[in-house]
Design an enzyme around this catalytic site. Structure first.
Site, mmCIF file in Angstrom:
data_model
loop_
_atom_site.group_PDB
_atom_site.id
_atom_site.type_symbol
_atom_site.label_atom_id
_atom_site.label_comp_id
_atom_site.label_asym_id
_atom_site.label_seq_id
_atom_site.Cartn_x
_atom_site.Cartn_y
_atom_site.Cartn_z
ATOM 1 N N GLU A 223 0.816 -1.218 0.000
ATOM 2 C CA GLU A 223 0.000 0.000 0.000
ATOM 3 C C GLU A 223 0.847 1.266 0.000
ATOM 4 O OE1 GLU A 223 -3.540 0.353 2.260
ATOM 5 O OE2 GLU A 223 -4.184 -1.716 1.894
ATOM 6 N N HIS A 490 -1.974 -1.465 10.623
ATOM 7 C CA HIS A 490 -1.363 -2.797 10.648
ATOM 8 C C HIS A 490 -0.131 -2.772 11.537
ATOM 9 C CE1 HIS A 490 -3.302 -4.880 7.058
ATOM 10 N NE2 HIS A 490 -3.780 -3.657 6.993
#
Length: 504
Positions: A223, A490
């Site tokens: 990402e 995360h």
């Protein structure tokens, strides 16, 4: 795929690409600013605490929204021209850019009778344009990218205790990992503490580290969609990792579908990259279909021994995200496994000594949710080993989730790396701040048996190699990293592998 710094075969095409992006920039900026008006939970909290902040904030947002919308409408003719130019240029673009930072020493000779250690880091950074990142309760993409880059490439020398807190395998375990948690390779004068694997109701969590490992050899990121964030990471990582692959993915029209974003993958290596290959998933669905998600596979040169190349293989991937798309992920896992095998067969030369074969990435399924049962049984886990896993649906007692509850990432107990580590060390903290097991619909599973350790969707897997030169790969440590508190939803993961001669 040839390793060239520019993703375009000539300067003319690169100039056309810059021109197209310049024409698209005003519309992109206005659209991003419109989306950026959405507030994170931290921004809403600050506004509530300010006197008259709510009223002024709403008025300011309304005026800004009108201005951005007007600019977006006015810029649409330029954007249309830019898109018509951008789409055909992408057909000639190679699927990644390669950065090489000169001045590094050549690979050292490797005595294959000696043990060597390699460290891998994998992290989903959610570095989308700030407006899109707000949908994950994250914003300020440039600032977050600068923070990540600064901490992924610390200045030498390595700080003492960089690997304190890793989980080291139990001595004598045939598979290289076991049920004893221990602080490995303690600095001089420190005391090693052993914690037996928990058999009671609440298992002990895995070791949590507040910092990225300073001795990382390979960094696999997901990402990294924002162009400015990618440039910041390349610039900073180049000081510690001479070889960086970024802008990974084939954009434009692919299979009749528009790919507006690349794959978001970025791979940095301390060792020379001999070959690289990108494969795009052909079955992306819904919003994921707008990104060129896929698999990046690289072969690295680790050294030489008696005229043989010593090589390693690293794969980096990011699978379909929506929870309901287990069948899509299943097909992507099968394709990825096949592509990795084909890449090895194409690049391996007779006599090569293969030190490791590692796969990193955000697989977007866990090993605790009933909704992810299909993916948990995939053949991938028969070929590659997951140090945190005992079998389908059962993790090691010390493994914890890597997906945070995004709506709570700014709360005080998890607002710094130190606080996040302390909070996730407690069962109540894990239940409150980690995402819990889900059903196939993506909804929380009300019947999930407790105690659960959270959704572990970020993986570093490895496999053994059987070849002419017998080398054995063993796990030396696993770490869940809290360095990105408030800067990602995360937890990054790290894996340390020992490579040694295989026993006769």
């Amino acid at each position: 795929m040839l390793l060239r710094e520019s993703p375009f075969p000539n300067r003319a095409l690169a100039a056309l690409d810059r021109l197209a992006e310049g024409l698209l920039a005003p519309s992109f900026w206005a659209a991003n600013r419109l989306l950026d008006l959405r507030q994170t939970t931290a921004e809403r909290q600050r506004q509530r605490q300010s006197r008259c902040g709510r009223c002024r904030g709403r008025t300011g947002q309304a005026l800004a929204g009108l201005a951005y919308a007007a600019l977006l409408l006015l810029s649409l003719p330029l954007a249309t021209l830019g898109l018509l130019l951008w789409l055909p240029v992408q057909a000639a673009r190679r699927p990644f850019a390669y950065q090489y930072t000169a001045g590094t020493a050549p690979a050292e000779p490797w005595d294959l009778r000696q043990r060597r250690t390699f460290t891998f880091v994998s992290a989903n950074l959610c570095l989308l344009p700030s407006g899109l990142a707000k949908f994950s309760n994250l914003g300020q993409t440039p600032q977050r990218a600068a923070y990540v880059a600064r901490h992924l490439a610390p200045a030498p020398p390595d700080p003492p205790g960089a690997w304190a807190g890793l989980v080291e395998p139990r001595d004598g375990e045939a598979d290289g990992y076991g049920g004893t948690l221990r602080t490995p390779r303690q600095p001089p004068g420190s005391v090693a503490v052993e914690v037996p694997a928990a058999e009671a109701a609440e298992p002990a969590p895995a070791a949590l580290s507040e910092r990225f490992p300073a001795d990382a050899d390979f960094v696999c990121l997901q990402e990294v969609f924002d162009a400015g964030a990618a440039a910041c990471l390349r610039r900073r990582l180049g000081a510690a990792f001479p070889h960086v692959l970024s802008e990974v993915g084939a954009r434009g029209l692919r299979g009749g579908r528009p790919k507006l974003l690349d794959s978001g993958l970025l791979l940095a290596s301390r060792y020379p990259v001999l070959a690289a290959r990108y494969h795009g998933f052909p079955n992306g669905a819904r919003e994921d279909a707008l990104a060129a998600k896929g698999l990046l596979a690289v072969q690295v040169l680790l050294g030489s021994a008696r005229g043989r190349r010593v090589v390693g293989y690293v794969g980096c991937t990011h699978l379909q995200a929506p929870a309901a798309d287990a069948a899509v992920r299943e097909a992507q896992l099968t394709l990825g496994l096949r592509w990795l095998q084909l890449f090895r067969e194409a690049q391996e030369e007779r006599g090569d000594a293969v030190a490791f074969d590692v796969l990193c990435g955000d697989l977007n399924f866990d090993n605790c949710s009933r909704g992810d049962a299909l993916n948990q049984r995939h053949r991938l886990f028969e070929v590659y080993r997951d140090p945190c896993r005992r079998g389908p649906g059962q993790d090691e007692p010390w493994a914890i989730g890597t997906l945070l509850n995004s709506l709570k990432i700014y709360e005080e107990p998890v607002s710094t790396p130190e606080k996040l580590k302390r909070t996730l060390s407690q069962p109540a903290g894990r239940h409150q701040y980690l995402a819990g097991p889900i059903l196939s619909s993506g909804q929380p599973d009300p019947a999930a048996p407790g105690p659960w350790q959270g959704r572990r969707v970020d993986y570093i897997l490895y496999r053994q190699h059987r070849g002419d030169v017998p080398l054995r790969t063993e796990v030396a440590g696993v770490s869940f990293i809290t360095q990105l508190a408030t800067r990602s939803d995360h937890l990054p993961v790290a894996l340390r592998l020992d490579v040694a001669p295989a026993p006769p």
